[in-house]
Design an enzyme around this catalytic site. Structure first.
Site, short mmCIF file in Angstrom:
data_model
loop_
_atom_site.label_atom_id
_atom_site.label_comp_id
_atom_site.label_asym_id
_atom_site.label_seq_id
_atom_site.Cartn_x
_atom_site.Cartn_y
_atom_site.Cartn_z
N SER A 109 0.85 -1.19 0.00
CA SER A 109 0.00 0.00 0.00
C SER A 109 0.88 1.24 0.00
CB SER A 109 -0.90 -0.02 1.24
OG SER A 109 -0.15 -0.31 2.39
N GLU B 107 1.03 5.49 0.98
CA GLU B 107 0.41 6.56 1.78
C GLU B 107 0.65 7.93 1.16
OE1 GLU B 107 0.86 6.18 6.05
OE2 GLU B 107 1.33 8.31 6.18
N ALA C 260 -4.40 15.73 12.97
CA ALA C 260 -5.06 15.63 14.28
C ALA C 260 -5.66 16.98 14.62
CB ALA C 260 -4.06 15.20 15.33
N HIS D 76 -6.97 7.84 6.97
CA HIS D 76 -6.52 7.79 8.35
C HIS D 76 -7.55 8.58 9.14
CE1 HIS D 76 -1.99 7.06 7.39
NE2 HIS D 76 -2.77 6.52 6.48
N ASP E 20 -1.57 13.20 17.05
CA ASP E 20 -0.80 14.09 17.93
C ASP E 20 -1.39 15.48 17.79
OD1 ASP E 20 1.19 12.30 18.88
OD2 ASP E 20 2.09 12.36 16.88
N GLN F 259 5.29 2.12 12.30
CA GLN F 259 6.11 3.31 12.10
C GLN F 259 7.33 2.87 11.29
OE1 GLN F 259 6.60 6.28 11.47
NE2 GLN F 259 5.89 7.09 13.42
N GLN G 177 15.44 16.55 6.49
CA GLN G 177 14.02 16.30 6.76
C GLN G 177 13.83 14.95 7.46
OE1 GLN G 177 11.65 15.13 3.44
NE2 GLN G 177 10.04 16.59 3.91
N PHE H 234 12.11 14.42 11.15
CA PHE H 234 10.95 13.51 11.32
C PHE H 234 11.26 12.41 12.33
CE2 PHE H 234 8.16 13.28 7.25
CZ PHE H 234 7.85 14.61 7.37
N HIS I 126 4.19 -1.09 3.40
CA HIS I 126 3.38 0.13 3.28
C HIS I 126 4.37 1.29 3.11
CE1 HIS I 126 0.09 2.99 4.22
NE2 HIS I 126 0.99 3.65 4.93
#
Ligand code: FAD
Length: 281
Positions: free
Chosen positions: A12, A14, A48, A73, A105, A172, A208, A212, A262
């Site tokens: 999959s 994202e 979020a 999501h 979050d 994750q 980056q 992250f 994923h």
């Protein structure tokens, strides 16, 4: 009509919902390149606190209309039961049957006025409200969630989501394959039999990735960090090294029994396609 899948694993991709017109055009192109591989689904992130709520919905509907399943999501932090009920109904009415259920979050400075504290409560609520309609994916942290009190409690908390009715797990991202295999062994010892799909973050930029990873608790092993640092501004070398390392990681995961992959695409097709080409997908 999509071609038949040539490979047995689940995989999959994202996306995040585009914020600008230019971003939307880019996502259409990325989607059509990745759709050629006929993935199991595309998932779309959700800010979020509801910051990208409508954009997630629009992106999901657009993807689903093009023929491959879309999985929104859904994060519950700062949400009420009524909010979530409405979102679920909208998805059901539009034939969306997969969801990635998360706590989320809160943006810094925002206080939660929500009715959910943790993702297991969201999974429970989705099951109460919609029975078995949704295929629910939840998140897992082979290197341990950054806010957890300790690894044992974190695993117990993860199991609550499975016990509440999750069907599959997306991890994750990580670059230590052993962390994934250890996590999967622990799942087996605890009677968890649903697929644990590794989340894969292609490496395209160092700064980056470093930022992250600090935030989400993903470890960049020292040997990788040192190499990446040594490339400085030489993006080509960063990308070549990243492609090599992540392709090997994916191969190792699949050879070791991972049920699929994923990809956190960051709305770019090329890095993910290059890895899949190395894997001969
Ligand atoms: P939870 O499972 O609720 O866990 C959060 C923390 O609380 C953990 O430390 C856990 O140990 C602890 N905990 C859990 N349950 C309990 C309990 N019952 N009692 C006490 N402690 C508990 N964020 C977004 O905002 N939008 C997205 O679209 C998004 N997509 C993601 C997709 C994936 C695959 C992953 C891995 C993460 C994603 N995130 C997203 C980030 C995620 O929201 C954060 O990592 C967040 O901090 C935790 O979410 P969770 O669903 O794993 O939370």
């Amino acid at each position: 009509m999509q071609s038949q899948k040539k490979h047995p694993q689940l995989f999959s991709f994202e996306f995040y919902p585009p914020k600008t017109e230019e971003g939307a055009v880019n996502l259409q192109q990325v989607h059509s390149k990745l759709a050629e591989l006929n993935p199991d689904f595309f998932s779309v992130t959700f800010g979020a606190g509801g910051s990208t709520r409508d954009k997630t919905f629009d992106t999901v509907i657009d993807i689903q209309a093009k023929g491959i399943a879309a999985a929104p999501h859904l994060s519950c932090v700062a949400s009420t039961k009524d909010n979530i009920r409405t979102i679920l109904k909208n998805y059901q009415d539009n034939g969306i049957a997969k969801i990635v259920a998360l706590r989320g979050d809160l943006p810094s400075g925002m206080l939660s006025a929500g009715e959910f504290r943790y993702a297991n409560e969201l999974v429970e609520f989705i099951r109460q409200e919609t029975g078995d309609y949704f295929q629910i994916h939840v998140a897992a942290y082979p290197e341990v969630h950054p806010q957890s009190v300790n690894a044992t409690d974190d695993f117990k908390n993860f199991k609550r989501k499975v016990d509440a009715g999750a069907n599959a797990v997306i991890t994750q991202y990580f670059y230590n394959a052993e962390a994934y295999f250890y996590f999967v062994d622990n799942c087996e010892k605890n009677g968890i039999t649903i697929p644990i799909v590794p989340g894969i973050m292609p490496i395209t930029q160092y700064a980056q990735l470093f930022r992250f990873s600090e935030m989400c608790g993903a470890d960049i092993p020292r040997w990788m960090r040192k190499r990446l640092e040594s490339f400085g501004d030489d993006r080509e070398s960063v990308q070549a090294f990243g492609l090599d390392v992540v392709s090997h990681l994916c191969q190792r995961l699949l050879d070791g029994g991972a049920p699929g992959l994923h990809f956190y695409t960051m709305n770019q097709a090329a890095p993910t396609l290059a890895i899949l080409e190395n894997l001969k997908f």
